[in-house]
Design a protein around this motif. Structure first.
Motif, PDB file in Angstrom:
ATOM      1  N   LYS A  50       0.837  -1.202   0.000  1.00 42.28           N
ATOM      2  CA  LYS A  50       0.000   0.000   0.000  1.00 42.28           C
ATOM      3  C   LYS A  50       0.875   1.256   0.000  1.00 42.28           C
ATOM      4  N   VAL A  51       2.016   1.175   0.667  1.00 45.61           N
ATOM      5  CA  VAL A  51       2.954   2.297   0.721  1.00 45.61           C
ATOM      6  C   VAL A  51       4.361   1.772   0.454  1.00 45.61           C
ATOM      7  N   MET A  52       5.045   2.405  -0.517  1.00 47.71           N
ATOM      8  CA  MET A  52       6.447   2.078  -0.799  1.00 47.71           C
ATOM      9  C   MET A  52       7.246   3.361  -0.643  1.00 47.71           C
ATOM     10  N   LEU A  83      -2.828   1.952   8.466  1.00 49.71           N
ATOM     11  CA  LEU A  83      -2.513   0.661   7.863  1.00 49.71           C
ATOM     12  C   LEU A  83      -1.720  -0.174   8.846  1.00 49.71           C
ATOM     13  N   SER A  84      -1.658  -1.447   8.558  1.00 47.66           N
ATOM     14  CA  SER A  84      -0.739  -2.313   9.285  1.00 47.66           C
ATOM     15  C   SER A  84       0.678  -1.999   8.810  1.00 47.66           C
ATOM     16  N   VAL A  85       1.640  -2.085   9.691  1.00 51.54           N
ATOM     17  CA  VAL A  85       3.034  -1.822   9.309  1.00 51.54           C
ATOM     18  C   VAL A  85       3.488  -2.812   8.233  1.00 51.54           C
ATOM     19  N   GLU A  86       2.818  -3.956   8.125  1.00 48.95           N
ATOM     20  CA  GLU A  86       3.147  -4.936   7.078  1.00 48.95           C
ATOM     21  C   GLU A  86       2.810  -4.424   5.680  1.00 48.95           C
ATOM     22  N   ASP A  87       1.968  -3.387   5.581  1.00 45.26           N
ATOM     23  CA  ASP A  87       1.599  -2.801   4.295  1.00 45.26           C
ATOM     24  C   ASP A  87       2.552  -1.693   3.857  1.00 45.26           C
ATOM     25  N   VAL A  88       3.597  -1.449   4.643  1.00 44.89           N
ATOM     26  CA  VAL A  88       4.544  -0.365   4.361  1.00 44.89           C
ATOM     27  C   VAL A  88       5.913  -0.962   4.066  1.00 44.89           C
ATOM     28  N   HIS A  89       6.493  -0.554   2.950  1.00 40.89           N
ATOM     29  CA  HIS A  89       7.813  -1.020   2.530  1.00 40.89           C
ATOM     30  C   HIS A  89       8.751   0.188   2.474  1.00 40.89           C
ATOM     31  N   VAL A  90       9.900   0.109   3.129  1.00 40.59           N
ATOM     32  CA  VAL A  90      10.860   1.207   3.151  1.00 40.59           C
ATOM     33  C   VAL A  90      12.210   0.705   2.646  1.00 40.59           C
ATOM     34  N   ILE A  91      12.775   1.435   1.687  1.00 38.61           N
ATOM     35  CA  ILE A  91      14.133   1.168   1.206  1.00 38.61           C
ATOM     36  C   ILE A  91      14.951   2.421   1.492  1.00 38.61           C
TER      37      ILE A  91
END
Length: 109
Positions: A50-52, A83-91
């Protein structure tokens, strides 16, 4: 200079709380120089998030602070968008000294 570029899906609805202050609190770092840019995705294929977020940090940051900033960003974004933190991707990308121009001047640290 923690700067995050966040691509969010169309169904992500931001909250009314200050996301920069959430990030600062979650990471333990001052909000003074933090920036977050939000861009809505028109399409996403493959593994979905949901979020990158792409986090840009100067190489002056120590590994423990990098960890705090990237984990804090994920937590702040998940709260801000509900959102759940599992829906967030951080690079995270580390930027070397001299690889930033601000006010027409190269910034070194």
């Amino acid at each position: 200079m923690p700067i995050a570029h966040c691509i969010v899906t169309k169904d992500c609805v931001p909250g009314s709380i200050n996301v920069i202050e959430l990030w600062a609190a979650a990471s333990g770092v001052s909000a003074e120089h933090m920036t977050i840019n939000f861009i809505t995705s028109s399409d996403q294929v493959g593994k979905g998030y949901k979020v990158m977020a792409t986090l840009l940090l100067p190489s002056i940051w120590k590994p423990a602070m990098i960890s705090s900033l990237q984990i804090g960003l994920a937590e702040a974004l998940s709260k801000y968008i509900s959102l759940s933190v599992e829906d967030v991707h951080v690079i995270t990308n580390i930027i070397d000294s001299g690889m930033v121009v601000e006010n027409g001047q190269e910034i070194t640290w």
